[in-house]
Motif scaffolding. Structure first.
Motif, PDB file in Angstrom:
ATOM      1  N   ASP A   1       0.832  -1.206   0.000  1.00  0.00           N
ATOM      2  CA  ASP A   1       0.000   0.000   0.000  1.00  0.00           C
ATOM      3  C   ASP A   1       0.866   1.255   0.000  1.00  0.00           C
ATOM      4  O   ASP A   1       0.614   2.215  -0.733  1.00  0.00           O
ATOM      5  N   THR A   2       1.901   1.250   0.847  1.00  0.00           N
ATOM      6  CA  THR A   2       2.802   2.401   0.919  1.00  0.00           C
ATOM      7  C   THR A   2       3.568   2.578  -0.380  1.00  0.00           C
ATOM      8  O   THR A   2       3.734   3.704  -0.872  1.00  0.00           O
ATOM      9  N   ALA A   3       4.044   1.464  -0.952  1.00  0.00           N
ATOM     10  CA  ALA A   3       4.764   1.527  -2.225  1.00  0.00           C
ATOM     11  C   ALA A   3       3.854   2.024  -3.342  1.00  0.00           C
ATOM     12  O   ALA A   3       4.289   2.802  -4.210  1.00  0.00           O
ATOM     13  N   PHE A   4       2.596   1.599  -3.317  1.00  0.00           N
ATOM     14  CA  PHE A   4       1.635   2.044  -4.328  1.00  0.00           C
ATOM     15  C   PHE A   4       1.417   3.554  -4.254  1.00  0.00           C
ATOM     16  O   PHE A   4       1.433   4.252  -5.284  1.00  0.00           O
ATOM     17  N   ALA A   5       1.214   4.079  -3.058  1.00  0.00           N
ATOM     18  CA  ALA A   5       0.993   5.518  -2.907  1.00  0.00           C
ATOM     19  C   ALA A   5       2.218   6.306  -3.365  1.00  0.00           C
ATOM     20  O   ALA A   5       2.103   7.352  -4.008  1.00  0.00           O
ATOM     21  N   HIS A   6       3.413   5.801  -3.015  1.00  0.00           N
ATOM     22  CA  HIS A   6       4.639   6.467  -3.472  1.00  0.00           C
ATOM     23  C   HIS A   6       4.728   6.438  -4.993  1.00  0.00           C
ATOM     24  O   HIS A   6       5.029   7.463  -5.631  1.00  0.00           O
ATOM     25  N   ALA A   7       4.467   5.274  -5.596  1.00  0.00           N
ATOM     26  CA  ALA A   7       4.638   5.121  -7.045  1.00  0.00           C
ATOM     27  C   ALA A   7       3.667   5.994  -7.823  1.00  0.00           C
ATOM     28  O   ALA A   7       4.060   6.637  -8.812  1.00  0.00           O
ATOM     29  N   THR A   8       2.400   6.026  -7.409  1.00  0.00           N
ATOM     30  CA  THR A   8       1.432   6.801  -8.189  1.00  0.00           C
ATOM     31  C   THR A   8       1.734   8.297  -8.135  1.00  0.00           C
ATOM     32  O   THR A   8       1.504   9.020  -9.113  1.00  0.00           O
ATOM     33  N   HIS A   9       2.279   8.771  -7.006  1.00  0.00           N
ATOM     34  CA  HIS A   9       2.693  10.176  -6.953  1.00  0.00           C
ATOM     35  C   HIS A   9       3.949  10.399  -7.784  1.00  0.00           C
ATOM     36  O   HIS A   9       4.054  11.364  -8.543  1.00  0.00           O
ATOM     37  N   ARG A  10       4.900   9.482  -7.664  1.00  0.00           N
ATOM     38  CA  ARG A  10       6.180   9.614  -8.360  1.00  0.00           C
ATOM     39  C   ARG A  10       6.004   9.563  -9.877  1.00  0.00           C
ATOM     40  O   ARG A  10       6.744  10.206 -10.632  1.00  0.00           O
ATOM     41  N   LEU A  11       5.041   8.784 -10.346  1.00  0.00           N
ATOM     42  CA  LEU A  11       4.862   8.586 -11.782  1.00  0.00           C
ATOM     43  C   LEU A  11       4.040   9.678 -12.453  1.00  0.00           C
ATOM     44  O   LEU A  11       3.855   9.644 -13.669  1.00  0.00           O
ATOM     45  N   THR A  12       3.552  10.635 -11.703  1.00  0.00           N
ATOM     46  CA  THR A  12       2.725  11.689 -12.292  1.00  0.00           C
ATOM     47  C   THR A  12       3.433  12.329 -13.492  1.00  0.00           C
ATOM     48  O   THR A  12       4.533  12.863 -13.370  1.00  0.00           O
ATOM     49  N   GLY A  13       2.818  12.231 -14.644  1.00  0.00           N
ATOM     50  CA  GLY A  13       3.391  12.812 -15.854  1.00  0.00           C
ATOM     51  C   GLY A  13       4.478  11.998 -16.504  1.00  0.00           C
ATOM     52  O   GLY A  13       5.030  12.418 -17.536  1.00  0.00           O
ATOM     53  N   ALA A  14       4.820  10.821 -15.954  1.00  0.00           N
ATOM     54  CA  ALA A  14       5.915  10.022 -16.507  1.00  0.00           C
ATOM     55  C   ALA A  14       5.499   9.323 -17.789  1.00  0.00           C
ATOM     56  O   ALA A  14       4.338   8.908 -17.951  1.00  0.00           O
ATOM     57  N   ALA A  15       6.435   9.171 -18.716  1.00  0.00           N
ATOM     58  CA  ALA A  15       6.185   8.429 -19.957  1.00  0.00           C
ATOM     59  C   ALA A  15       5.838   6.988 -19.614  1.00  0.00           C
ATOM     60  O   ALA A  15       6.475   6.360 -18.763  1.00  0.00           O
ATOM     61  N   GLY A  16       4.825   6.451 -20.284  1.00  0.00           N
ATOM     62  CA  GLY A  16       4.440   5.062 -20.088  1.00  0.00           C
ATOM     63  C   GLY A  16       3.467   4.821 -18.950  1.00  0.00           C
ATOM     64  O   GLY A  16       2.981   3.697 -18.791  1.00  0.00           O
ATOM     65  N   TRP A  17       3.148   5.848 -18.166  1.00  0.00           N
ATOM     66  CA  TRP A  17       2.227   5.688 -17.039  1.00  0.00           C
ATOM     67  C   TRP A  17       0.823   6.121 -17.469  1.00  0.00           C
ATOM     68  O   TRP A  17       0.640   7.213 -18.001  1.00  0.00           O
ATOM     69  N   HIS A  18      -0.155   5.252 -17.209  1.00  0.00           N
ATOM     70  CA  HIS A  18      -1.541   5.496 -17.592  1.00  0.00           C
ATOM     71  C   HIS A  18      -2.428   5.374 -16.350  1.00  0.00           C
ATOM     72  O   HIS A  18      -2.864   4.263 -16.008  1.00  0.00           O
ATOM     73  N   PRO A  19      -2.725   6.490 -15.676  1.00  0.00           N
ATOM     74  CA  PRO A  19      -3.544   6.445 -14.452  1.00  0.00           C
ATOM     75  C   PRO A  19      -5.032   6.346 -14.768  1.00  0.00           C
ATOM     76  O   PRO A  19      -5.821   7.260 -14.494  1.00  0.00           O
TER      77      PRO A  19
END
Length: 618
Positions: free
Chosen positions: A323-341
């Protein structure tokens, strides 16, 4: 190790706040968060009396720790000042403890009070949208700032923190209203993680607070307070004062920070890219060795991977970690290439979903296509195109990518080396084994599919892409075969055609298949950390089976410069980013972004410790 101090089932929703007088007020503590001159007071007390930013001029890395995050005002002022005065290649770690965090909406409301800090207030509010109990890491300002927000009671949070703090902000509510934050035990915990010569400052001049700080070994002085406050306290930890021995067991104490400015990474997949970028942002020169034709195909070569929380949520340590890793990743990936939220619909294919379950009609509405079952909707989740993301994530001025197979001679003794090898063989497989399993996915034609449609999971995955659906996945334990198998695909293709009536048709175009080899572990936690010197551990920790107290053992010895980051199984997209930060922080001597219990659960030596306790490693 202690039980995990922050176990809970849900993220925080936000502390109730009273705004009736136009400024935030805490009903719980009957005290205000700040007054009308809050920025000026923060600058006077915390920046001036910790000698900031003068100390930053000669610091490549600096750690500020705060007791009492509150509205985030001190953090915003510090970030703003850091960006204007610190060297452009310097990095700031900002650690803050808060038992009762405000909601992002209340944090945004404070932004109107300080127009000059509006950008930082909004940045901080966005970073706090998915706070979990315990340790929450957020990377800001393109990697120049790392915020580590510890949500929980101050004493357990400090006990679980591995850090060397340069400057403290003591900014809890008034000692008379919140005595636990100013206790003798808290002051001693602070002293134990303060770098020699490290400083503190606080708005209070209460006598018992001063005595507690002095008892912990700080040199305390009084200084002129701000506004109507006549006096305040500030001081430092003398270099000659010996810090107490860490409370962590000897076998899990991290090695001394590296003196090398360069690090090698073996593997350019999810784990390798995450680790390389975290190290590069901390000022290391990174060389990534990426085998262009690995014997075992990696999951990072597949068309898409789901990124979502652990199915059990935070009901145990593993669930809380993901859960903690997920919250970190979704914030970290904001605007990143290849990320589709896109959000993810988790289908309740086994009837086990309890929390937040919705019926088939409602879930179909979320997804925009007819489903045969209900389940759970996770709006913050999404999917990652790993080849696109890794290529982009490794595009950094401090990262060199070498497209060839790594040989041990490439890095022998020269610099730290992180083996992010996934299922590929490594020199440490015998002592720290991973379990291999084959997974296969298939692409099927779907004329109305697009990349902005929600992904689906539950007994497999389904990711809409342009004109097709990527579906899967198989799970064949022990298999190392990378050649796709149409027969193997029949099971999950049939299942998804049932879940999505009429969504795709394999005629006349057949499905296209791709396979990869996952590397997992028996306890379903990745291997992240330094490689133990197995022979030394077997000799020095042999008495573990007799229950000898951990304080009597010597600190662990490790293979020189050798680190592991692997064993994610099918959850690398969710956890690799946080695990890469763990390794980068450990090598840099920065605060570890996970608590003591989680560090022990990730540590490659954990299986050796278990064997020693059973008397099996002789």
């Amino acid at each position: 190790m202690r039980d995990n101090p922050q176990m809970s089932d849900d993220a925080f929703e936000g502390e109730p706040t009273d705004w009736s007088n136009g400024l935030p007020f805490s009903p719980r503590f009957q005290d205000r968060y700040f007054d009308a001159a809050g920025v000026a007071e923060s600058a006077h007390v915390f920046l001036q009396h910790n000698q900031l930013p003068d100390r930053w001029a000669t610091s490549r890395r600096f750690t500020v720790a705060e007791l009492g995050f509150g509205t985030g005002l001190n953090a915003c002022l510090t970030f703003d000042t850091w960006m204007r005065h610190a060297p452009g290649d310097a990095t700031l770690d900002y650690v803050s403890v808060e038992g009762f965090p405000l909601s992002p909406a209340d944090m945004l409301r404070t932004a109107s009070q300080w127009p000059g800090l509006d950008h930082w207030m909004r940045t901080l509010a966005g970073a706090c949208e998915q706070l979990q109990p315990g340790f929450n890491l957020r990377v800001l300002a393109g990697g120049r700032i790392r915020l580590l927000l510890l949500v929980g009671e101050v004493q357990p949070m400090l006990d679980a923190l591995d850090a060397s703090v340069d400057a403290w902000y003591l900014d809890g509510f008034a000692p008379s209203r919140n005595p636990a934050m100013w206790s003798d035990a808290v002051c001693h915990a602070m002293a134990g993680i303060t770098r020699p010569g490290g400083t503190f400052a606080t708005y209070t001049a209460a006598g018992w607070v001063r005595r507690n700080l002095e008892s912990a070994g700080f040199v305390v002085t009084k200084a002129p307070g701000f506004g109507r406050k006549r006096e305040m306290l500030c001081g430092h930890r003398p270099a000659a004062v010996r810090a107490p021995e860490p409370a962590w067991p000897a076998w899990f104490r991290r090695p001394t920070a590296t003196s090398s400015s360069a690090v090698s990474i073996v593997g350019g997949g999810l784990a390798g890219a995450a680790t390389a970028r975290a190290l590069a942002e901390r000022g290391f020169r990174v060389t990534v060795y990426d085998d262009p034709a690995p014997a075992r195909a990696a999951p990072s070569q597949l068309a898409g991977l789901i990124l979502r929380p652990y199915p059990d949520r935070a009901s145990n340590l593993r669930g809380h970690f993901y859960d903690t890793a997920f919250a970190h990743a979704t914030h970290r990936l904001t605007g990143a290439a290849g990320w589709h939220p896109t959000g993810v619909a988790v289908l309740d294919v086994q009837g086990r979903i309890r929390s937040g379950a919705i019926d088939a009609h409602d879930l179909s509405q979320r997804v925009g296509r007819k489903l045969d079952t209900g389940g759970q909707w996770i709006p913050d989740a999404g999917w990652l195109a790993p080849k696109v993301w890794t290529q982009s994530w490794l595009d950094h001025v401090a990262i060199e990518r070498i497209s060839r197979r790594w040989l041990p001679a490439d890095t022998a003794g020269a610099e730290p080396c992180v083996l992010a090898t996934g299922a590929a063989a490594s020199p440490w497989d015998a002592a720290h084994p991973v379990s291999l399993s084959r997974g296969q996915m298939s692409s099927v034609r779907c004329a109305h599919a697009s990349t902005n449609q929600p992904a689906m999971a539950g007994g497999g995955l389904c990711i809409p892409q342009s004109g097709e659906l990527v579906v899967g996945a198989s799970h064949v334990r022990g298999s190392e075969a990378s050649q796709p198998s149409p027969e193997e695909a029949e099971g999950y293709l049939t299942e998804w055609s049932n879940h999505l009536p009429g969504a795709f048709d394999r005629e006349p175009a057949p499905a296209a298949h791709a396979a990869a080899i996952r590397a997992g572990t028996t306890d379903r936690m990745p291997q992240v950390g330094p490689v133990p010197d197995r022979a030394w551990w077997a000799e020095q920790y042999a008495d573990l089976r007799h229950g000898r107290p951990h304080q009597t053992f010597p600190a662990a010895r490790y293979e020189p410069g050798q680190w592991l980051h692997r064993g994610h199984g099918s959850r690398g997209a969710t956890a690799a980013l946080l695990c890469g930060e763990v390794i980068a922080a450990a090598l840099a001597g920065a605060p570890l972004p996970v608590d003591a219990t989680t560090w022990a659960a990730l540590h490659p030596g954990r299986q050796l410790v278990q064997a020693l306790r059973r008397g099996e490693l002789l």
